[in-house]
Design a protein around this motif. Structure first.
Motif, PDB file in Angstrom:
ATOM      1  N   LEU A  50      -0.640   6.145  -3.547  1.00  0.00           N
ATOM      2  CA  LEU A  50      -1.377   5.844  -2.317  1.00  0.00           C
ATOM      3  C   LEU A  50      -0.603   4.872  -1.423  1.00  0.00           C
ATOM      4  N   THR A  51       0.002   3.841  -2.037  1.00  0.00           N
ATOM      5  CA  THR A  51       0.699   2.833  -1.231  1.00  0.00           C
ATOM      6  C   THR A  51       2.044   3.328  -0.709  1.00  0.00           C
ATOM      7  N   ASN A  52       2.556   4.394  -1.291  1.00  0.00           N
ATOM      8  CA  ASN A  52       3.815   4.983  -0.818  1.00  0.00           C
ATOM      9  C   ASN A  52       3.593   6.270  -0.028  1.00  0.00           C
ATOM     10  N   GLY A  53       2.327   6.722   0.014  1.00  0.00           N
ATOM     11  CA  GLY A  53       2.032   7.994   0.663  1.00  0.00           C
ATOM     12  C   GLY A  53       0.915   7.914   1.684  1.00  0.00           C
ATOM     13  N   PRO A  54      -0.264   8.447   1.350  1.00  0.00           N
ATOM     14  CA  PRO A  54      -1.342   8.577   2.338  1.00  0.00           C
ATOM     15  C   PRO A  54      -1.805   7.263   2.968  1.00  0.00           C
ATOM     16  N   LEU A  55      -1.770   6.182   2.206  1.00  0.00           N
ATOM     17  CA  LEU A  55      -2.292   4.912   2.717  1.00  0.00           C
ATOM     18  C   LEU A  55      -1.194   3.915   3.068  1.00  0.00           C
ATOM     19  N   LYS A  56       0.030   4.372   3.126  1.00  0.00           N
ATOM     20  CA  LYS A  56       1.142   3.463   3.415  1.00  0.00           C
ATOM     21  C   LYS A  56       1.011   2.894   4.823  1.00  0.00           C
ATOM     22  N   THR A  57       1.187   1.606   4.939  1.00  0.00           N
ATOM     23  CA  THR A  57       1.084   0.946   6.233  1.00  0.00           C
ATOM     24  C   THR A  57       2.247   1.335   7.149  1.00  0.00           C
ATOM     25  N   MET A  58       1.989   1.316   8.436  1.00  0.00           N
ATOM     26  CA  MET A  58       3.028   1.618   9.420  1.00  0.00           C
ATOM     27  C   MET A  58       3.741   0.350   9.876  1.00  0.00           C
ATOM     28  N   GLU A  59       3.394  -0.777   9.275  1.00  0.00           N
ATOM     29  CA  GLU A  59       3.994  -2.049   9.655  1.00  0.00           C
ATOM     30  C   GLU A  59       5.488  -2.050   9.340  1.00  0.00           C
ATOM     31  N   LYS A  60       6.270  -2.528  10.273  1.00  0.00           N
ATOM     32  CA  LYS A  60       7.717  -2.556  10.080  1.00  0.00           C
ATOM     33  C   LYS A  60       8.105  -3.584   9.024  1.00  0.00           C
ATOM     34  N   GLY A  61       9.104  -3.228   8.230  1.00  0.00           N
ATOM     35  CA  GLY A  61       9.613  -4.144   7.218  1.00  0.00           C
ATOM     36  C   GLY A  61       8.877  -4.087   5.896  1.00  0.00           C
ATOM     37  N   VAL A  62       7.838  -3.255   5.800  1.00  0.00           N
ATOM     38  CA  VAL A  62       7.077  -3.127   4.550  1.00  0.00           C
ATOM     39  C   VAL A  62       7.426  -1.789   3.914  1.00  0.00           C
ATOM     40  N   SER A  63       8.058  -1.837   2.746  1.00  0.00           N
ATOM     41  CA  SER A  63       8.510  -0.600   2.104  1.00  0.00           C
ATOM     42  C   SER A  63       7.367   0.161   1.464  1.00  0.00           C
ATOM     43  N   ALA A  64       6.361  -0.556   0.951  1.00  0.00           N
ATOM     44  CA  ALA A  64       5.210   0.094   0.322  1.00  0.00           C
ATOM     45  C   ALA A  64       4.018  -0.850   0.380  1.00  0.00           C
ATOM     46  N   GLY A  65       2.851  -0.293   0.622  1.00  0.00           N
ATOM     47  CA  GLY A  65       1.653  -1.124   0.676  1.00  0.00           C
ATOM     48  C   GLY A  65       0.648  -0.559   1.667  1.00  0.00           C
ATOM     49  N   THR A  66      -0.593  -0.972   1.529  1.00  0.00           N
ATOM     50  CA  THR A  66      -1.636  -0.557   2.452  1.00  0.00           C
ATOM     51  C   THR A  66      -1.618  -1.484   3.674  1.00  0.00           C
ATOM     52  N   ASP A  67      -2.474  -1.185   4.629  1.00  0.00           N
ATOM     53  CA  ASP A  67      -2.642  -2.096   5.762  1.00  0.00           C
ATOM     54  C   ASP A  67      -3.156  -3.437   5.260  1.00  0.00           C
ATOM     55  N   LYS A  68      -2.855  -4.500   6.006  1.00  0.00           N
ATOM     56  CA  LYS A  68      -3.238  -5.841   5.587  1.00  0.00           C
ATOM     57  C   LYS A  68      -4.742  -6.066   5.717  1.00  0.00           C
ATOM     58  N   VAL A  69      -5.254  -6.883   4.816  1.00  0.00           N
ATOM     59  CA  VAL A  69      -6.647  -7.315   4.887  1.00  0.00           C
ATOM     60  C   VAL A  69      -6.752  -8.401   5.956  1.00  0.00           C
ATOM     61  N   ASP A  70      -7.846  -8.401   6.680  1.00  0.00           N
ATOM     62  CA  ASP A  70      -8.079  -9.415   7.704  1.00  0.00           C
ATOM     63  C   ASP A  70      -7.956 -10.811   7.082  1.00  0.00           C
ATOM     64  N   PRO A  71      -7.106 -11.671   7.637  1.00  0.00           N
ATOM     65  CA  PRO A  71      -6.936 -13.028   7.084  1.00  0.00           C
ATOM     66  C   PRO A  71      -8.245 -13.815   6.980  1.00  0.00           C
ATOM     67  N   ALA A  72      -9.234 -13.472   7.817  1.00  0.00           N
ATOM     68  CA  ALA A  72     -10.517 -14.182   7.774  1.00  0.00           C
ATOM     69  C   ALA A  72     -11.272 -13.922   6.479  1.00  0.00           C
ATOM     70  N   PHE A  73     -10.899 -12.838   5.773  1.00  0.00           N
ATOM     71  CA  PHE A  73     -11.585 -12.487   4.526  1.00  0.00           C
ATOM     72  C   PHE A  73     -10.975 -13.165   3.301  1.00  0.00           C
ATOM     73  N   MET A  74      -9.803 -13.752   3.482  1.00  0.00           N
ATOM     74  CA  MET A  74      -9.061 -14.260   2.330  1.00  0.00           C
ATOM     75  C   MET A  74      -9.687 -15.539   1.770  1.00  0.00           C
ATOM     76  N   PHE A  75      -9.587 -15.707   0.446  1.00  0.00           N
ATOM     77  CA  PHE A  75     -10.088 -16.915  -0.205  1.00  0.00           C
ATOM     78  C   PHE A  75      -9.166 -18.092   0.122  1.00  0.00           C
ATOM     79  N   GLY A  76      -9.773 -19.250   0.343  1.00  0.00           N
ATOM     80  CA  GLY A  76      -8.984 -20.438   0.639  1.00  0.00           C
ATOM     81  C   GLY A  76      -8.336 -21.008  -0.616  1.00  0.00           C
TER      82      GLY A  76
END
Length: 229
Positions: free
Chosen positions: A125-151
């Motif tokens: 999934l992270t290398n295919g259908p759900l791979k992010t279009m962000e430049k410089g990222v070889s594999a991974g999904t789109d980023k989670v909103d930083p507002a959701f992250m645990f402190g």
């Protein structure tokens, strides 16, 4: 001048030790929760060795939901991500539990095999259908909103506020297993399933339910990793 240098080194070592202490707690939290999840299954006589796969799927589910809910209030989005992780992990534990109860398939074998299946599926999934279009990222999904992250609980360390949820989960599991009739039925089922069946305990449903809860906790650990690190 020498005293000033010593003070700086002492301050640096102090910060470094706090950071390492936080990292150690974070690693311990992951092992603690997955171990607790395995203990729930073992209580009724079923062994969940598939925590790794359930963790991966929980992480993937929470990452997908978290990315799709960008801009939504964290008070709505984070609980939904928690639920997604629990459902993914719980479902992946439900499969070997049903095979064990209904068809007597050894759960140790199925859960170990399902670990690899989950890891390869997430990699696909992270290398295919759900791979992010962000430049410089070889594999991974789109980023989670930083507002959701645990402190961070300890600055510069990996320890996040998920440690508080870990404590709540641990206390809840302890209470259920030690202070409720359900916990007693789980213990009895694990020690003597035939006797438990004859006195009216629905051992099959209890076994499957325990395994699902075990998987749900492992899925939560995956969510904690995504929304923490």
């Amino acid at each position: 001048k020498g005293a000033t240098g010593c003070n700086k080194w002492a301050e640096l070592l102090h910060i470094f030790s706090k950071r390492q202490f936080g990292n150690t707690l974070e690693y311990a939290m992951v092992l603690f929760l997955t171990g607790l999840a395995c203990a729930i299954g073992a209580r009724v006589g079923i062994f969940n060795v598939g925590g790794e796969g359930q963790l991966f799927l929980g992480a993937m589910a929470s990452a997908i939901v978290g990315a799709r809910l960008t801009g939504v209030s964290p008070w709505i989005a984070v609980p939904l991500c928690l639920l997604a992780a629990m459902l993914a992990g719980g479902f992946y534990a439900w499969v070997p539990a049903v095979l064990k109860v209904k068809m007597k398939v050894n759960e140790v074998i199925t859960t170990i095999m399902l670990n690899s299946a989950a890891i390869f599926f997430c990699s696909y999934l992270t290398n295919g259908p759900l791979k992010t279009m962000e430049k410089g990222v070889s594999a991974g999904t789109d980023k989670v909103d930083p507002a959701f992250m645990f402190g961070r609980v300890i600055r510069l360390s990996s320890l996040t506020e998920s440690i508080y949820l870990t404590i709540i989960i641990a206390l809840l599991v302890w209470y259920v297993m030690k202070k409720t009739s359900v916990g007693f039925e789980m213990k009895l089922t694990g020690q003597n399933p035939r006797f438990a069946h004859y006195i009216g305990i629905k051992a099959d449903k209890l076994t499957i339910g325990s395994m699902v809860v075990s998987g749900a906790i492992c899925g939560l650990v995956g969510m904690f990793e995504i929304f923490g690190l």
